[in-house]
Scaffold this motif. Sequence first.
Motif, PDB file in Angstrom:
ATOM      1  N   THR A 162       0.950  -1.295  -0.120  1.00 17.01           N
ATOM      2  CA  THR A 162      -0.151  -0.093   0.319  1.00 17.01           C
ATOM      3  C   THR A 162       0.458   1.380  -0.379  1.00 17.01           C
ATOM      4  N   ARG A 163       0.347   1.766  -1.112  1.00 13.75           N
ATOM      5  CA  ARG A 163       1.608   3.353  -1.034  1.00 13.75           C
ATOM      6  C   ARG A 163       1.179   3.899  -0.205  1.00 13.75           C
ATOM      7  N   GLY A 164       1.534   5.471   0.614  1.00 11.65           N
ATOM      8  CA  GLY A 164       1.244   6.055   1.357  1.00 11.65           C
ATOM      9  C   GLY A 164       1.320   5.339   2.449  1.00 11.65           C
ATOM     10  N   GLY A 165       1.644   3.730   2.532  1.00 16.70           N
ATOM     11  CA  GLY A 165       1.334   3.169   4.227  1.00 16.70           C
ATOM     12  C   GLY A 165       1.271   3.987   5.608  1.00 16.70           C
ATOM     13  N   ARG A 179      25.888   3.881   6.054  1.00 16.73           N
ATOM     14  CA  ARG A 179      26.355   4.101   7.594  1.00 16.73           C
ATOM     15  C   ARG A 179      24.316   3.334   8.517  1.00 16.73           C
ATOM     16  N   ALA A 180      24.951   3.163   9.804  1.00 16.23           N
ATOM     17  CA  ALA A 180      23.277   2.110   9.774  1.00 16.23           C
ATOM     18  C   ALA A 180      22.806   3.507  10.499  1.00 16.23           C
ATOM     19  N   GLU A 181      22.555   4.506  10.878  1.00 18.27           N
ATOM     20  CA  GLU A 181      22.181   5.569  11.358  1.00 18.27           C
ATOM     21  C   GLU A 181      21.471   6.090   9.867  1.00 18.27           C
ATOM     22  N   GLU A 182      21.684   5.821   8.644  1.00 19.77           N
ATOM     23  CA  GLU A 182      21.329   6.460   7.923  1.00 19.77           C
ATOM     24  C   GLU A 182      19.987   5.129   7.054  1.00 19.77           C
ATOM     25  N   ASP A 183      19.998   4.134   7.565  1.00 20.54           N
ATOM     26  CA  ASP A 183      19.020   3.281   7.438  1.00 20.54           C
ATOM     27  C   ASP A 183      17.983   4.132   7.607  1.00 20.54           C
ATOM     28  N   GLY A 184      16.817   2.958   6.852  1.00 20.61           N
ATOM     29  CA  GLY A 184      15.414   4.333   6.696  1.00 20.61           C
ATOM     30  C   GLY A 184      14.802   3.124   5.971  1.00 20.61           C
ATOM     31  N   LEU A 185      13.243   3.201   6.104  1.00 18.54           N
ATOM     32  CA  LEU A 185      12.086   2.138   5.983  1.00 18.54           C
ATOM     33  C   LEU A 185      10.767   3.123   5.524  1.00 18.54           C
ATOM     34  N   ARG A 186      10.167   1.785   4.925  1.00 23.29           N
ATOM     35  CA  ARG A 186       9.013   1.932   3.839  1.00 23.29           C
ATOM     36  C   ARG A 186       8.268   0.730   3.498  1.00 23.29           C
ATOM     37  N   PRO A 187       7.378   0.882   3.191  1.00 22.94           N
ATOM     38  CA  PRO A 187       6.134   0.339   3.356  1.00 22.94           C
ATOM     39  C   PRO A 187       6.467  -1.348   2.332  1.00 22.94           C
ATOM     40  N   TRP A 188       6.617  -2.035   2.185  1.00 25.20           N
ATOM     41  CA  TRP A 188       7.409  -3.197   1.204  1.00 25.20           C
ATOM     42  C   TRP A 188       6.967  -2.755  -0.168  1.00 25.20           C
ATOM     43  N   GLY A 189       7.652  -3.379  -1.041  1.00 23.98           N
ATOM     44  CA  GLY A 189       6.965  -3.198  -2.410  1.00 23.98           C
ATOM     45  C   GLY A 189       6.323  -1.963  -3.321  1.00 23.98           C
ATOM     46  N   THR A 190       6.944  -0.462  -2.560  1.00 30.36           N
ATOM     47  CA  THR A 190       6.564   0.843  -2.807  1.00 30.36           C
ATOM     48  C   THR A 190       7.746   0.865  -3.280  1.00 30.36           C
ATOM     49  N   SER A 191       7.910   2.696  -3.671  1.00 36.13           N
ATOM     50  CA  SER A 191       8.874   3.326  -3.085  1.00 36.13           C
ATOM     51  C   SER A 191       8.202   5.063  -2.766  1.00 36.13           C
ATOM     52  N   ASP A 192       8.283   4.641  -1.728  1.00 34.96           N
ATOM     53  CA  ASP A 192       7.407   5.869  -0.661  1.00 34.96           C
ATOM     54  C   ASP A 192       9.284   6.168  -0.558  1.00 34.96           C
ATOM     55  N   PRO A 193       8.478   7.545   0.014  1.00 35.42           N
ATOM     56  CA  PRO A 193       9.537   8.590   1.329  1.00 35.42           C
ATOM     57  C   PRO A 193       9.786   7.644   2.175  1.00 35.42           C
ATOM     58  N   LEU A 194      11.543   7.415   2.388  1.00 33.30           N
ATOM     59  CA  LEU A 194      12.136   6.585   3.107  1.00 33.30           C
ATOM     60  C   LEU A 194      11.816   7.134   5.378  1.00 33.30           C
ATOM     61  N   MET A 195      11.017   6.176   6.059  1.00 28.85           N
ATOM     62  CA  MET A 195      11.113   6.842   7.387  1.00 28.85           C
ATOM     63  C   MET A 195      11.693   6.699   8.203  1.00 28.85           C
ATOM     64  N   PRO A 196      12.295   7.651   9.324  1.00 25.11           N
ATOM     65  CA  PRO A 196      11.341   8.904   9.364  1.00 25.11           C
ATOM     66  C   PRO A 196      11.831   9.508   8.541  1.00 25.11           C
ATOM     67  N   PRO A 197      11.445  11.099   8.638  1.00 29.17           N
ATOM     68  CA  PRO A 197       9.420  11.128   9.179  1.00 29.17           C
ATOM     69  C   PRO A 197       8.968  10.576   9.029  1.00 29.17           C
ATOM     70  N   LEU A 198       8.445   9.695  10.166  1.00 24.32           N
ATOM     71  CA  LEU A 198       7.865   8.937  10.346  1.00 24.32           C
ATOM     72  C   LEU A 198       6.323   9.806  10.057  1.00 24.32           C
ATOM     73  N   LEU A 200       1.345   8.748   9.055  1.00 23.86           N
ATOM     74  CA  LEU A 200       0.298   7.587   9.732  1.00 23.86           C
ATOM     75  C   LEU A 200      -0.606   7.543   8.829  1.00 23.86           C
ATOM     76  N   ASP A 201      -1.261   6.755   8.096  1.00 16.95           N
ATOM     77  CA  ASP A 201      -2.367   6.570   6.668  1.00 16.95           C
ATOM     78  C   ASP A 201      -3.248   6.845   7.468  1.00 16.95           C
TER      79      ASP A 201
END
Length: 268
Positions: A162-165, A179-198, A200-201
């Motif tokens: 889901t985009r924008g999840g 570097r570890a502090e450059e790690d980011g998270l996004r919903p699987w299978g999307t090209s969403d911008p990495l979080m953080p900033p977090l 909420l859908d």
Amino acid sequence: MMRQWVESVRSRGTLTVYEHDSMRTNDFWSRLFAQGLSEFNRISDQSHLGIRLERSRDLPSESQDGADIMVSASNGNIPRGYPGSSQTIHFNGTGLHGRTFSLSRSPGGLFKCFVHVPSSPQVSIGVDRRRRVGRPIGLCILVHEFIHCCGLSNDEHVPIGTRGGGIFCFPGEVITGSRAEEDGLRPWGTSDPLMPPLILDSITADRIRTLWQQTPSSQEQQFESSTEEIRYKRGPMGVNMRPTSESEVGVADKGISSRSWRKPGPFV
């Protein structure tokens, strides 16, 4: 399914959170607890959720006093409820998921949550190397669990792809930095911008607002079990605890690849 907190908690619009010693003494998590509270409150204010988190100095007690939520950095066997409980389950301290146990009474609703985050969350780098993730990922794990503490179960996770999840996505994908502090998270299978900033859908925000609006106590019965729930029932000698349902909370560490929080698949 979703479940409301007891009216005495819901009416004040806050959940109090106790930081266990395992968080304070952990070099990874020690600076993240306050940041997690602040980030959740920022999201809540932005989305008008009607709920805020406040730090508590009071350990949750079996007399039902103390903080509403306790957060621990854990590894190995963890109690399914209050510290010292004889009911335990194994928890992977190098995984990339949290686990939340909620206590409820019927009728009434939720009245305590116990959150466990991995003591040293790690990600695979290449084929045969692992390292601890950066604190941005730790923040994602912690806030994800705080959202579960609002009364949402695994059933309410934002579906895969889901985009924008946002932060309540399942599963999430870690993109590792140099570097570890450059790690980011996004919903699987999307090209969403990495979080953080977090972020909420809107669907998750609507669900939380529904749980925290001021409604007659009879409506509490419309919401069934959330997170991993232990329901308290009053017997002749007082309050007795028995487990009623189980579901793991957060994002599980199953087959982490060099760039993913976990491979997509059923939640186990």
